[in-house]
Motif scaffolding. Structure first.
Motif, PDB file in Angstrom:
ATOM      1  N   CYS A  44      -9.433  -2.600   9.074  1.00 34.57           N
ATOM      2  CA  CYS A  44      -8.351  -3.168   7.926  1.00 34.57           C
ATOM      3  C   CYS A  44      -9.464  -4.253   6.858  1.00 34.57           C
ATOM      4  CB  CYS A  44      -7.134  -4.074   8.411  1.00 34.57           C
ATOM      5  SG  CYS A  44      -6.895  -5.354   9.450  1.00 34.57           S
ATOM      6  N   HIS A  96      -5.346 -10.579   4.934  1.00 36.05           N
ATOM      7  CA  HIS A  96      -4.798  -9.411   3.339  1.00 36.05           C
ATOM      8  C   HIS A  96      -4.439  -9.853   2.392  1.00 36.05           C
ATOM      9  CE1 HIS A  96      -6.330  -6.337   6.231  1.00 36.05           C
ATOM     10  NE2 HIS A  96      -5.647  -7.605   7.116  1.00 36.05           N
ATOM     11  N   MET A 127      -4.444  -2.837   4.434  1.00 41.69           N
ATOM     12  CA  MET A 127      -2.995  -2.302   5.933  1.00 41.69           C
ATOM     13  C   MET A 127      -2.492  -1.038   4.976  1.00 41.69           C
ATOM     14  SD  MET A 127      -3.976  -3.851   7.654  1.00 41.69           S
ATOM     15  CE  MET A 127      -1.975  -3.564   8.732  1.00 41.69           C
TER      16      MET A 127
END
Length: 156
Positions: A44, A96, A127
């Protein structure tokens, strides 16, 4: 007498010209180079890097088996951590974080350590799921090494 009337406005213009050029010539460009620390087995993180690259950032990636020392060095408490840590423009970017949030951070330059998206929320950059499932998440402004935060952005 006619020349004297025109000399004053020209003189003012000449004196003002450098001041008018300052914003264009001296504006500091936002940094675009990320130093990214990630584990070798995290997929990811590559997804997040792809988002950052599309947004115009470049990355120098360092793979480490343990990111705890990196997070400690940059003041990210464990409870606010994620799977990768980046540094840009004197700020830490944990997890993220959407590229637009990083761009805003670099533009506004708040007094803070950086940004974090704790955990790995579904649908955050890197993600994404094939079925489009998304969780609402917040990007937090990390204010200090004690872990104080403020909401920087909300994402649905």
């Amino acid at each position: 007498m006619t020349e004297a009337r025109h000399a004053l406005p020209r003189r003012r213009l000449l004196l003002a010209a450098p001041v008018l050029l300052l914003p264009a010539g001296c504006a500091r460009a936002a940094p675009r180079e990320l130093a990214v620390f990630k584990t070798p087995w995290c997929g990811c993180c590559k997804g997040w890097l792809a988002h950052m690259t599309r947004a115009g950032f470049t990355a120098q990636v360092t793979e480490l088996e343990d990111l705890a020392p990196v997070r400690e060095r940059y003041g990210v408490p464990f409870q606010l951590s994620s799977c990768h840590t980046a540094v840009i423009g004197g700020y830490v970017v944990e997890g993220h974080v959407p590229p637009a949030d990083v761009q805003r951070l670099l533009k506004e330059r708040p007094k803070a350590i950086g940004l974090t998206v704790p955990g790995m929320p579904l649908g955050s950059p890197g993600m994404e799921l094939p079925d489009g499932t998304r969780e609402a998440f917040e990007t937090l402004l990390l204010l200090d090494r004690q872990g104080r935060t403020a909401v920087f952005a909300r994402h649905a």
